[in-house]
Write an enzyme that holds these catalytic residues in place. Structure first.
Site, mmCIF file in Angstrom:
data_model
loop_
_atom_site.group_PDB
_atom_site.id
_atom_site.type_symbol
_atom_site.label_atom_id
_atom_site.label_comp_id
_atom_site.label_asym_id
_atom_site.label_seq_id
_atom_site.Cartn_x
_atom_site.Cartn_y
_atom_site.Cartn_z
ATOM 1 N N LYS A 23 0.828 -1.221 0.000
ATOM 2 C CA LYS A 23 0.000 0.000 0.000
ATOM 3 C C LYS A 23 0.854 1.259 0.000
ATOM 4 O O LYS A 23 0.642 2.169 -0.800
ATOM 5 C CB LYS A 23 -0.898 0.000 1.234
ATOM 6 C CG LYS A 23 -1.470 1.359 1.574
ATOM 7 C CD LYS A 23 -2.134 1.366 2.944
ATOM 8 C CE LYS A 23 -2.555 2.750 3.369
ATOM 9 N NZ LYS A 23 -1.489 3.572 3.936
ATOM 10 N N ASN A 24 1.819 1.325 0.912
ATOM 11 C CA ASN A 24 2.544 2.578 1.074
ATOM 12 C C ASN A 24 3.477 2.887 -0.098
ATOM 13 O O ASN A 24 3.856 4.032 -0.299
ATOM 14 C CB ASN A 24 3.313 2.588 2.406
ATOM 15 C CG ASN A 24 2.363 2.760 3.585
ATOM 16 O OD1 ASN A 24 1.202 3.127 3.411
ATOM 17 N ND2 ASN A 24 2.846 2.470 4.785
ATOM 18 N N CYS A 118 -5.396 8.592 8.730
ATOM 19 C CA CYS A 118 -5.717 8.033 10.047
ATOM 20 C C CYS A 118 -5.344 8.990 11.171
ATOM 21 O O CYS A 118 -4.270 9.598 11.153
ATOM 22 C CB CYS A 118 -4.952 6.727 10.245
ATOM 23 S SG CYS A 118 -5.682 5.361 9.365
ATOM 24 N N ARG A 123 0.611 14.400 13.283
ATOM 25 C CA ARG A 123 1.024 14.214 11.891
ATOM 26 C C ARG A 123 1.260 15.519 11.110
ATOM 27 O O ARG A 123 0.602 15.781 10.092
ATOM 28 C CB ARG A 123 0.040 13.302 11.157
ATOM 29 C CG ARG A 123 -0.181 11.987 11.855
ATOM 30 C CD ARG A 123 -0.968 11.008 11.044
ATOM 31 N NE ARG A 123 -0.140 10.217 10.162
ATOM 32 C CZ ARG A 123 -0.593 9.245 9.391
ATOM 33 N NH1 ARG A 123 -1.859 8.956 9.391
ATOM 34 N NH2 ARG A 123 0.213 8.566 8.622
ATOM 35 N N ASP A 307 3.413 0.468 12.395
ATOM 36 C CA ASP A 307 2.187 -0.093 11.814
ATOM 37 C C ASP A 307 1.897 -1.509 12.318
ATOM 38 O O ASP A 307 0.783 -2.008 12.151
ATOM 39 C CB ASP A 307 2.285 -0.124 10.278
ATOM 40 C CG ASP A 307 2.129 1.259 9.672
ATOM 41 O OD1 ASP A 307 1.929 2.219 10.434
ATOM 42 O OD2 ASP A 307 2.208 1.381 8.436
ATOM 43 N N ARG A 399 -9.118 0.554 3.638
ATOM 44 C CA ARG A 399 -8.163 1.524 3.094
ATOM 45 C C ARG A 399 -6.820 0.869 2.795
ATOM 46 O O ARG A 399 -6.078 1.336 1.929
ATOM 47 C CB ARG A 399 -7.938 2.669 4.098
ATOM 48 C CG ARG A 399 -9.088 3.651 4.178
ATOM 49 C CD ARG A 399 -8.649 4.936 4.845
ATOM 50 N NE ARG A 399 -7.270 5.204 4.517
ATOM 51 C CZ ARG A 399 -6.346 5.622 5.383
ATOM 52 N NH1 ARG A 399 -6.669 5.839 6.625
ATOM 53 N NH2 ARG A 399 -5.110 5.833 4.996
HETATM 54 C C1 UD1 Z 1 4.113 6.618 6.736
HETATM 55 C C2 UD1 Z 1 3.181 5.473 6.441
HETATM 56 C C3 UD1 Z 1 2.523 4.988 7.721
HETATM 57 C C4 UD1 Z 1 3.574 4.669 8.769
HETATM 58 C C5 UD1 Z 1 4.554 5.811 8.939
HETATM 59 C C6 UD1 Z 1 5.722 5.463 9.849
HETATM 60 C C7 UD1 Z 1 2.479 6.034 4.204
HETATM 61 C C8 UD1 Z 1 1.381 6.491 3.308
HETATM 62 N N1 UD1 Z 1 2.180 5.965 5.502
HETATM 63 O O1 UD1 Z 1 3.331 7.682 7.247
HETATM 64 O O2 UD1 Z 1 1.776 3.821 7.393
HETATM 65 O O3 UD1 Z 1 2.910 4.461 9.998
HETATM 66 O O4 UD1 Z 1 5.101 6.193 7.675
HETATM 67 O O5 UD1 Z 1 6.383 4.352 9.354
HETATM 68 O O6 UD1 Z 1 3.559 5.687 3.753
HETATM 69 N N2 UD1 Z 1 6.625 14.046 11.118
HETATM 70 C C9 UD1 Z 1 6.870 15.376 11.408
HETATM 71 N N3 UD1 Z 1 6.876 16.276 10.360
HETATM 72 C C10 UD1 Z 1 6.659 15.891 9.068
HETATM 73 C C11 UD1 Z 1 6.439 14.526 8.805
HETATM 74 C C12 UD1 Z 1 6.432 13.625 9.851
HETATM 75 O O7 UD1 Z 1 7.064 15.762 12.557
HETATM 76 O O8 UD1 Z 1 6.691 16.747 8.181
HETATM 77 C C13 UD1 Z 1 6.624 13.066 12.229
HETATM 78 C C14 UD1 Z 1 5.291 12.339 12.366
HETATM 79 O O9 UD1 Z 1 4.362 13.070 13.151
HETATM 80 C C15 UD1 Z 1 5.730 11.046 13.022
HETATM 81 C C16 UD1 Z 1 7.095 10.774 12.388
HETATM 82 O O10 UD1 Z 1 7.546 12.040 11.893
HETATM 83 O O11 UD1 Z 1 5.890 11.240 14.401
HETATM 84 C C17 UD1 Z 1 7.087 9.777 11.255
HETATM 85 O O12 UD1 Z 1 6.108 10.146 10.313
HETATM 86 P P1 UD1 Z 1 6.220 9.751 8.772
HETATM 87 O O13 UD1 Z 1 7.311 8.776 8.568
HETATM 88 O O14 UD1 Z 1 6.239 11.009 7.962
HETATM 89 O O15 UD1 Z 1 4.838 9.050 8.546
HETATM 90 P P2 UD1 Z 1 3.917 9.148 7.285
HETATM 91 O O16 UD1 Z 1 4.725 9.374 6.051
HETATM 92 O O17 UD1 Z 1 2.771 10.051 7.562
#
Ligand code: UD1
Length: 429
Positions: A23-24, A118, A123, A307, A399
């Site tokens: 998915k990701n 989610c 986030r 996850d 999803r």
């Molecule tokens: C992706 C995955 C999700 C998984 C997560 C962590 C997708 C679509 N989703 O989510 O399934 O749970 O990686 O492996 O690929 N953060 C910030 N600022 C930012 C971005 C992130 O502070 O601009 C923080 C987030 O709040 C979190 C951490 O960084 O605490 C990791 O988030 P991130 O790796 O970005 O997760 P997603 O890409 O949203």
């Protein structure tokens, strides 16, 4: 349609099951086709709601898209002529932020609705924005929209990520592949899907080195082209099936997987006393006794994936002894715990720590999924519990899991999907 999954639990899962595409990776690779200005053929896509949403978004902005039953999507992005993606669909998923990087790269500007997804924590997307700004874009949030513009074109730069973010790493790659000159993403995420997206971009003609390490170096090219690509197997679906097999004290061969992507979970399962055998593209899980309690701390890859924390909590709910789980990635990822307590689990939480005292058994109850992986965790709970469990809000599971109940049924589970009548949903508990 509002649906629930009904499980009569207590049956050990047995047999062989195939894992679908990730998915990701899919939710990033499909927006990345915008960069091709031609035709891409993407194989091994999961048939999940998030993929169908992106398919609709791409079609609405002018791409020609066909999705075959075998999971192959043909996307011709030649005629996309807008960088404005403000339809409500965008709000329905987190990964729509990838449209920002892809459209900004192709058109020099982009306007998208702020992404949804989610509710597992705050986030923020500050690291995505920081990356786009470093490449020369002006980014602002206005009226619920994210607007980015690079009046002088995108120019390669060094980007140091303050947190290891999968989304920001991929989004910056999308923006940088056609920027002028060199970009380095330092403190980059190393997840398998980051590498898969990089491989896809390379297949389209991009120059990327170091994906899968802390530093990704990109040399901008003038343009990319269409290609054929097959997506990697889903690490989280694989892990969910491994956990479900052990939780039901089953014997399951999970096929079409990349075992090295699963090392953090496999190692923990071995520590729990579960039999984990690996082949070139399969993992065999056998478990005929209570697992032993363990400590888990979620970490960016190659650490234990956040996850899989929720399904793992459920597995540990009937372990021998008391386990401790630390969720270090997302601050609100324990919402499944109040639901499994309703099934007899003994779990206490304090901020990001959950203490799981192993009980003899779980018992079926009506429960609600609050997010995608919480839903998967509740399915695992239903499979291991005595009696009948009804899991409501199953739209979250749809999803991210491709026909999960069909796969579990093939492994012997007594599981079915039913429509929910409104009053039933209101009176759940
Ligand atoms: C992706 C995955 C999700 C998984 C997560 C962590 C997708 C679509 N989703 O989510 O399934 O749970 O990686 O492996 O690929 N953060 C910030 N600022 C930012 C971005 C992130 O502070 O601009 C923080 C987030 O709040 C979190 C951490 O960084 O605490 C990791 O988030 P991130 O790796 O970005 O997760 P997603 O890409 O949203």
């Amino acid at each position: 349609m509002n649906e629930k999954i009904v499980i009569k639990g207590g049956i050990p899962l047995k047999g062989t099951v195939d894992v679908t595409g990730a998915k990701n990776a899919a939710v990033a690779i499909l927006p990345a086709t915008i960069l091709a200005r031609g035709t891409c053929v993407i194989e091994n896509l999961p048939r999940i709601a998030d993929v169908l949403i992106i398919k609709r978004i791409l079609a609405e902005i002018g791409a020609e898209v066909e999705f075959d039953d075998d999971g192959t999507m043909t996307v011709d992005t030649t005629n996309i002529n807008t960088s404005n993606v403000t339809m409500n669909l965008v709000k329905r998923m987190r990964a729509s932020y990838y449209l920002l990087g892809a459209l900004l790269s192709r058109f020099g500007e982009a306007q998208i609705n702020l992404p949804g997804g989610c509710a597992i924590g705050e986030r923020p997307i500050d690291q995505h924005i920081k990356g786009m700004e470093a490449l020369g874009a002006e980014v602002r949030t206005e009226y619920g929209m994210l607007k980015a513009k690079a009046p002088n074109g995108l120019v390669g730069s060094d980007v140091y990520l303050d947190v290891v973010s999968v989304g920001a790493t991929i989004n910056i790659m999308l923006a940088a592949v056609c920027a002028k000159g060199q970009t380095s993403i330092v403190n980059a995420a190393k997840e398998p899907h980051v590498v898969d997206v990089a491989n896809f971009l390379v297949c389209m003609g991009a120059k990327i080195k170091g994906a899968g390490t802390d530093v990704i170096r990109i040399t901008g090219v003038e343009k990319l082209h269409g290609c054929n690509y097959s997506i990697i197997p889903d690490q989280i679906e694989t892990g969910t099936l491994m956990i479900a097999a052990a939780a039901t004290r089953g014997d399951v061969v999970i096929k079409n997987v990349i075992p090295t992507h699963m090392e953090a979970l496999s190692a923990k399962m071995v520590e729990m006393g579960i039999d984990v055998q690996e082949g070139a593209d399969f993992i065999h899980i056998k478990c005929d006794k209570k697992p032993k309690a363990v400590k888990i701390k979620t970490m960016p890859y190659p650490g234990f994936p956040t996850d899989l924390q929720q399904p793992a909590t459920v597995l540990l709910s009937t372990a021998e002894g008391t386990s401790m789980i630390v969720e270090s990635i997302f601050e609100s990822r324990f919402k499944h715990i109040s639901e499994i307590r309703r099934m007899g689990a003994k779990v206490t939480t304090d901020d990001r720590v959950a203490v799981v005292e192993g009980v003899e058994r779980l018992t079926g109850a009506p429960v609600r999924a609050t997010d995608l992986r919480a839903g998967a965790a509740l399915i695992v709970a239903g499979l291991m519990a005595d009696g009948v469990t009804e899991i409501h809000n199953i739209k979250y599971v749809d999803r991210g899991y491709d026909h999960i109940e069909d796969k579990l049924k093939k492994l012997g589970a007594d599981i079915r999907r039913e429509e929910v009548i409104r009053e039933e949903a209101d009176d759940l508990y």
